[in-house]
Scaffold this motif. Sequence first.
Motif, short mmCIF file in Angstrom:
data_model
loop_
_atom_site.label_atom_id
_atom_site.label_comp_id
_atom_site.label_asym_id
_atom_site.label_seq_id
_atom_site.Cartn_x
_atom_site.Cartn_y
_atom_site.Cartn_z
N SER A 7 34.92 54.83 -11.26
CA SER A 7 33.69 54.07 -11.44
C SER A 7 33.14 53.71 -10.07
CB SER A 7 33.95 52.79 -12.25
OG SER A 7 34.87 51.96 -11.59
N GLY A 8 31.91 53.22 -10.04
CA GLY A 8 31.33 52.73 -8.80
C GLY A 8 30.33 53.66 -8.15
N GLY A 9 30.16 54.85 -8.71
CA GLY A 9 29.18 55.77 -8.14
C GLY A 9 27.76 55.28 -8.37
N GLY A 10 26.82 55.95 -7.72
CA GLY A 10 25.42 55.58 -7.89
C GLY A 10 24.58 56.27 -6.85
N GLU A 11 23.34 55.78 -6.71
CA GLU A 11 22.43 56.35 -5.73
C GLU A 11 22.12 55.31 -4.67
OE1 GLU A 11 19.03 58.24 -7.41
OE2 GLU A 11 18.11 58.65 -5.47
N VAL A 12 22.25 55.73 -3.42
CA VAL A 12 21.97 54.85 -2.28
C VAL A 12 21.17 55.61 -1.25
CG1 VAL A 12 24.01 53.41 -2.58
CG2 VAL A 12 24.13 55.43 -1.12
N GLN A 13 20.53 54.87 -0.36
CA GLN A 13 19.84 55.50 0.75
C GLN A 13 20.81 55.77 1.89
OE1 GLN A 13 16.45 52.99 1.67
NE2 GLN A 13 15.17 54.19 0.27
N ALA A 14 20.45 56.71 2.74
CA ALA A 14 21.27 57.03 3.91
C ALA A 14 21.54 55.75 4.71
CB ALA A 14 20.58 58.06 4.77
N GLY A 15 22.78 55.62 5.15
CA GLY A 15 23.18 54.43 5.88
C GLY A 15 23.77 53.35 5.00
N GLY A 16 23.65 53.51 3.70
CA GLY A 16 24.16 52.53 2.76
C GLY A 16 25.65 52.68 2.49
N SER A 17 26.13 51.82 1.58
CA SER A 17 27.56 51.79 1.25
C SER A 17 27.77 51.80 -0.25
CB SER A 17 28.20 50.52 1.84
OG SER A 17 28.11 50.49 3.24
N LEU A 18 28.91 52.31 -0.64
CA LEU A 18 29.37 52.25 -2.03
C LEU A 18 30.88 52.07 -2.01
CD1 LEU A 18 27.46 55.12 -3.90
CD2 LEU A 18 27.23 52.66 -4.32
N ARG A 19 31.39 51.47 -3.08
CA ARG A 19 32.83 51.35 -3.25
C ARG A 19 33.21 51.97 -4.58
NH1 ARG A 19 36.66 46.21 -4.59
NH2 ARG A 19 38.47 46.74 -3.30
N LEU A 20 34.01 53.01 -4.53
CA LEU A 20 34.50 53.66 -5.73
C LEU A 20 35.84 53.07 -6.14
CD1 LEU A 20 33.75 57.41 -4.92
CD2 LEU A 20 32.22 55.66 -5.85
N SER A 21 36.09 53.06 -7.44
CA SER A 21 37.37 52.61 -7.97
C SER A 21 37.92 53.67 -8.91
CB SER A 21 37.21 51.30 -8.75
OG SER A 21 36.73 50.27 -7.92
N CYS A 22 39.23 53.70 -9.05
CA CYS A 22 39.88 54.61 -9.98
C CYS A 22 41.04 53.86 -10.63
CB CYS A 22 40.39 55.85 -9.24
SG CYS A 22 41.42 56.93 -10.24
N ALA A 23 40.88 53.58 -11.91
CA ALA A 23 41.89 52.83 -12.65
C ALA A 23 42.83 53.80 -13.35
CB ALA A 23 41.22 51.92 -13.67
N ALA A 24 44.12 53.56 -13.21
CA ALA A 24 45.13 54.43 -13.80
C ALA A 24 45.79 53.75 -15.00
CB ALA A 24 46.19 54.78 -12.78
N SER A 25 46.11 54.55 -16.00
CA SER A 25 46.82 54.04 -17.16
C SER A 25 47.71 55.14 -17.72
CB SER A 25 45.84 53.55 -18.23
OG SER A 25 45.00 54.60 -18.66
N ARG A 26 48.54 54.74 -18.68
CA ARG A 26 49.47 55.67 -19.32
C ARG A 26 50.39 56.34 -18.31
NH1 ARG A 26 45.07 58.74 -23.21
NH2 ARG A 26 44.21 56.88 -24.19
N LEU A 27 50.80 55.56 -17.31
CA LEU A 27 51.66 56.10 -16.27
C LEU A 27 53.08 56.30 -16.77
CD1 LEU A 27 50.42 53.87 -13.32
CD2 LEU A 27 49.84 56.25 -13.75
N ILE A 28 53.72 57.34 -16.29
CA ILE A 28 55.11 57.60 -16.65
C ILE A 28 56.03 56.77 -15.77
CG2 ILE A 28 56.89 59.37 -16.76
CD1 ILE A 28 54.59 61.41 -17.19
N ASN A 29 55.68 56.72 -14.48
CA ASN A 29 56.46 55.95 -13.51
C ASN A 29 55.63 54.80 -12.97
OD1 ASN A 29 58.72 57.73 -13.61
ND2 ASN A 29 57.56 59.17 -12.36
N SER A 30 56.24 53.99 -12.12
CA SER A 30 55.50 52.93 -11.45
C SER A 30 54.35 53.52 -10.64
CB SER A 30 56.45 52.16 -10.52
OG SER A 30 55.72 51.30 -9.69
#
Length: 128
Positions: A7-30
């Motif tokens: 999540s966190g994508g979008g449209e920005v102008q050059a020079g701008g910032s974004l923060r992406l996230s990736c949530a994990a679930s159904r993990l087998i290990n820690s």
Amino acid sequence: QVRLVESGGGEVQAGGSLRLSCAASRLINSYSRYCMAWFRQAPGKEREGVAVIDGVGGTNYADSVKGRFTISRDNSRKTLYLQMNSLQPEDTAMYYCAAARYAYCSGSWWIQDEYNYWGQGTQVTVSS
């Protein structure tokens, strides 16, 4: 099956910032036992590695994003992040997170086959 949701994508102008996230679930290990990475794929181009982080926080970056992007992870929240600053039009791509079933990332971290699980991606568009 491990599930990764970006999540966190979008449209920005050059020079701008974004923060992406990736949530994990159904993990087998820690969660801390997975090497995590961000890849991106621009239209008409091959998917390329952007950044990688191992289970204890060691990082590596593609030359094209060094000094502008920062990868991080919160093991307690099972979430991966990508802080992207000074974005440029050439950063426009679909961004994917990926997980490998070992805590210490491969020396060939940019190779897609090193990863076992992938998210569906989040679009980042940078306009000039």
